[in-house]
Design a protein around this motif. Structure first.
Motif, PDB file in Angstrom:
ATOM      1  N   TRP A  54     -44.009   9.773  31.864  1.00 15.01           N
ATOM      2  CA  TRP A  54     -42.742  10.150  32.497  1.00 15.01           C
ATOM      3  C   TRP A  54     -43.011  10.679  33.903  1.00 15.01           C
ATOM      4  O   TRP A  54     -44.017  11.364  34.130  1.00 15.01           O
ATOM      5  CB  TRP A  54     -42.037  11.261  31.712  1.00 15.01           C
ATOM      6  CG  TRP A  54     -41.474  10.791  30.416  1.00 15.01           C
ATOM      7  CD1 TRP A  54     -42.131  10.721  29.205  1.00 15.01           C
ATOM      8  CD2 TRP A  54     -40.158  10.319  30.182  1.00 15.01           C
ATOM      9  NE1 TRP A  54     -41.300  10.239  28.255  1.00 15.01           N
ATOM     10  CE2 TRP A  54     -40.073   9.985  28.812  1.00 15.01           C
ATOM     11  CE3 TRP A  54     -39.042  10.151  30.993  1.00 15.01           C
ATOM     12  CZ2 TRP A  54     -38.896   9.481  28.245  1.00 15.01           C
ATOM     13  CZ3 TRP A  54     -37.885   9.660  30.419  1.00 15.01           C
ATOM     14  CH2 TRP A  54     -37.820   9.329  29.068  1.00 15.01           C
ATOM     15  N   ALA A  55     -42.089  10.366  34.810  1.00 16.17           N
ATOM     16  CA  ALA A  55     -42.058  11.008  36.122  1.00 16.17           C
ATOM     17  C   ALA A  55     -40.715  11.714  36.219  1.00 16.17           C
ATOM     18  O   ALA A  55     -39.691  11.171  35.802  1.00 16.17           O
ATOM     19  CB  ALA A  55     -42.171   9.968  37.242  1.00 16.17           C
ATOM     20  N   GLU A  56     -40.714  12.916  36.752  1.00 17.92           N
ATOM     21  CA  GLU A  56     -39.494  13.706  36.825  1.00 17.92           C
ATOM     22  C   GLU A  56     -39.251  14.185  38.243  1.00 17.92           C
ATOM     23  O   GLU A  56     -40.180  14.655  38.911  1.00 17.92           O
ATOM     24  CB  GLU A  56     -39.589  14.921  35.908  1.00 17.92           C
ATOM     25  CG  GLU A  56     -38.360  15.819  35.948  1.00 17.92           C
ATOM     26  CD  GLU A  56     -38.488  16.985  35.007  1.00 17.92           C
ATOM     27  OE1 GLU A  56     -38.767  18.102  35.513  1.00 17.92           O
ATOM     28  OE2 GLU A  56     -38.332  16.794  33.790  1.00 17.92           O
ATOM     29  N   TYR A  57     -38.006  14.055  38.702  1.00 17.56           N
ATOM     30  CA  TYR A  57     -37.597  14.636  39.983  1.00 17.56           C
ATOM     31  C   TYR A  57     -36.568  15.718  39.687  1.00 17.56           C
ATOM     32  O   TYR A  57     -35.539  15.457  39.068  1.00 17.56           O
ATOM     33  CB  TYR A  57     -37.008  13.580  40.916  1.00 17.56           C
ATOM     34  CG  TYR A  57     -36.574  14.165  42.235  1.00 17.56           C
ATOM     35  CD1 TYR A  57     -37.499  14.754  43.093  1.00 17.56           C
ATOM     36  CD2 TYR A  57     -35.235  14.142  42.630  1.00 17.56           C
ATOM     37  CE1 TYR A  57     -37.112  15.310  44.297  1.00 17.56           C
ATOM     38  CE2 TYR A  57     -34.856  14.685  43.843  1.00 17.56           C
ATOM     39  CZ  TYR A  57     -35.790  15.262  44.669  1.00 17.56           C
ATOM     40  OH  TYR A  57     -35.398  15.814  45.875  1.00 17.56           O
ATOM     41  N   ARG A  58     -36.899  16.929  40.110  1.00 17.37           N
ATOM     42  CA  ARG A  58     -36.039  18.096  39.912  1.00 17.37           C
ATOM     43  C   ARG A  58     -36.073  18.902  41.219  1.00 17.37           C
ATOM     44  O   ARG A  58     -36.978  19.699  41.431  1.00 17.37           O
ATOM     45  CB  ARG A  58     -36.583  18.934  38.750  1.00 17.37           C
ATOM     46  CG  ARG A  58     -35.785  20.171  38.434  1.00 17.37           C
ATOM     47  CD  ARG A  58     -36.423  20.947  37.301  1.00 17.37           C
ATOM     48  NE  ARG A  58     -36.591  20.175  36.090  1.00 17.37           N
ATOM     49  CZ  ARG A  58     -35.635  20.016  35.157  1.00 17.37           C
ATOM     50  NH1 ARG A  58     -34.463  20.582  35.321  1.00 17.37           N
ATOM     51  NH2 ARG A  58     -35.868  19.282  34.087  1.00 17.37           N
ATOM     52  N   ARG A  73     -44.275  -4.429  41.554  1.00 18.13           N
ATOM     53  CA  ARG A  73     -45.693  -4.344  41.870  1.00 18.13           C
ATOM     54  C   ARG A  73     -45.826  -3.227  42.875  1.00 18.13           C
ATOM     55  O   ARG A  73     -44.914  -2.956  43.652  1.00 18.13           O
ATOM     56  CB  ARG A  73     -46.268  -5.660  42.383  1.00 18.13           C
ATOM     57  CG  ARG A  73     -45.771  -6.136  43.697  1.00 18.13           C
ATOM     58  CD  ARG A  73     -46.554  -7.385  44.142  1.00 18.13           C
ATOM     59  NE  ARG A  73     -46.811  -7.429  45.555  1.00 18.13           N
ATOM     60  CZ  ARG A  73     -47.516  -6.581  46.296  1.00 18.13           C
ATOM     61  NH1 ARG A  73     -48.087  -5.544  45.763  1.00 18.13           N
ATOM     62  NH2 ARG A  73     -47.668  -6.753  47.589  1.00 18.13           N
ATOM     63  N   LEU A  74     -46.953  -2.537  42.822  1.00 19.97           N
ATOM     64  CA  LEU A  74     -47.143  -1.365  43.670  1.00 19.97           C
ATOM     65  C   LEU A  74     -48.181  -1.646  44.743  1.00 19.97           C
ATOM     66  O   LEU A  74     -49.241  -2.213  44.462  1.00 19.97           O
ATOM     67  CB  LEU A  74     -47.554  -0.165  42.820  1.00 19.97           C
ATOM     68  CG  LEU A  74     -46.531   0.232  41.748  1.00 19.97           C
ATOM     69  CD1 LEU A  74     -47.065   1.391  40.921  1.00 19.97           C
ATOM     70  CD2 LEU A  74     -45.187   0.577  42.364  1.00 19.97           C
ATOM     71  N   ASP A  75     -47.853  -1.259  45.959  1.00 22.21           N
ATOM     72  CA  ASP A  75     -48.752  -1.397  47.101  1.00 22.21           C
ATOM     73  C   ASP A  75     -49.666  -0.174  47.205  1.00 22.21           C
ATOM     74  O   ASP A  75     -49.443   0.847  46.564  1.00 22.21           O
ATOM     75  CB  ASP A  75     -47.944  -1.525  48.396  1.00 22.21           C
ATOM     76  CG  ASP A  75     -47.096  -2.782  48.425  1.00 22.21           C
ATOM     77  OD1 ASP A  75     -47.540  -3.814  47.885  1.00 22.21           O
ATOM     78  OD2 ASP A  75     -45.982  -2.729  48.976  1.00 22.21           O
ATOM     79  N   PRO A 135     -41.830   1.057  44.543  1.00 22.18           N
ATOM     80  CA  PRO A 135     -41.025   1.426  43.376  1.00 22.18           C
ATOM     81  C   PRO A 135     -41.835   2.005  42.204  1.00 22.18           C
ATOM     82  O   PRO A 135     -41.810   1.489  41.088  1.00 22.18           O
ATOM     83  CB  PRO A 135     -40.333   0.116  42.998  1.00 22.18           C
ATOM     84  CG  PRO A 135     -41.287  -0.940  43.435  1.00 22.18           C
ATOM     85  CD  PRO A 135     -41.946  -0.395  44.679  1.00 22.18           C
ATOM     86  N   SER A 136     -42.542   3.090  42.477  1.00 20.01           N
ATOM     87  CA  SER A 136     -43.237   3.826  41.413  1.00 20.01           C
ATOM     88  C   SER A 136     -42.195   4.589  40.601  1.00 20.01           C
ATOM     89  O   SER A 136     -41.053   4.776  41.037  1.00 20.01           O
ATOM     90  CB  SER A 136     -44.231   4.816  42.023  1.00 20.01           C
ATOM     91  OG  SER A 136     -43.536   5.793  42.780  1.00 20.01           O
TER      92      SER A 136
END
Length: 121
Positions: free
Chosen positions: A116-120, A15-17, A84-85
């Motif tokens: 999608w979420a991407e970390y680069r 769950r997101l705050d 935790p997004s």
């Protein structure tokens, strides 16, 4: 640049705050996540003797970690100190695994087949 990717799946709740009252993601809910690891090499000289960026078999430890640490867990209780997004999960996974896989160049996290979420870095 040479890149390889491999997809991994796990299921978990979160769950997101800090969302507006009534926002659907503020309630406990679950996803069938896909995590995609991307590993890169700059040139042929950076490849293994076999010609790999990294042997896909080496990634089995990552799958074991996902199964043990994240699969069928409540992510708010697992991930340390942040919401935790998908975006935060991508960054956290990258940081956890960058020491183990020096070739890691990106982590993508999907909560649904269309997002999608991407970390680069």
């Amino acid at each position: 640049m040479l890149r390889i990717t491999k997809d991994f799946q796990f299921s978990a709740s979160h769950r997101l705050d800090h969302l507006a009252e009534g926002h659907q993601c503020a309630r406990v809910h679950g996803h069938n996540y896909t995590v995609q690891l991307e590993l890169s090499a700059r040139s042929r000289e950076d490849l293994t003797e076999a010609g790999f960026v990294r042997d896909y078999g080496d990634l089995s430890d990552f799958k074991k970690w996902l199964d043990t640490e994240l699969d069928h867990r409540h992510l708010n209780e697992v991930v340390p100190g942040f919401n935790p997004s998908a975006e935060n999960l991508a960054m956290w996974i990258f940081e956890v695994w960058a020491e183990r896989f020096s070739e890691i160049s990106a982590v993508r996290v999907s909560e649904t087949p269309k997002t999608w979420a991407e970390y680069r870095p």
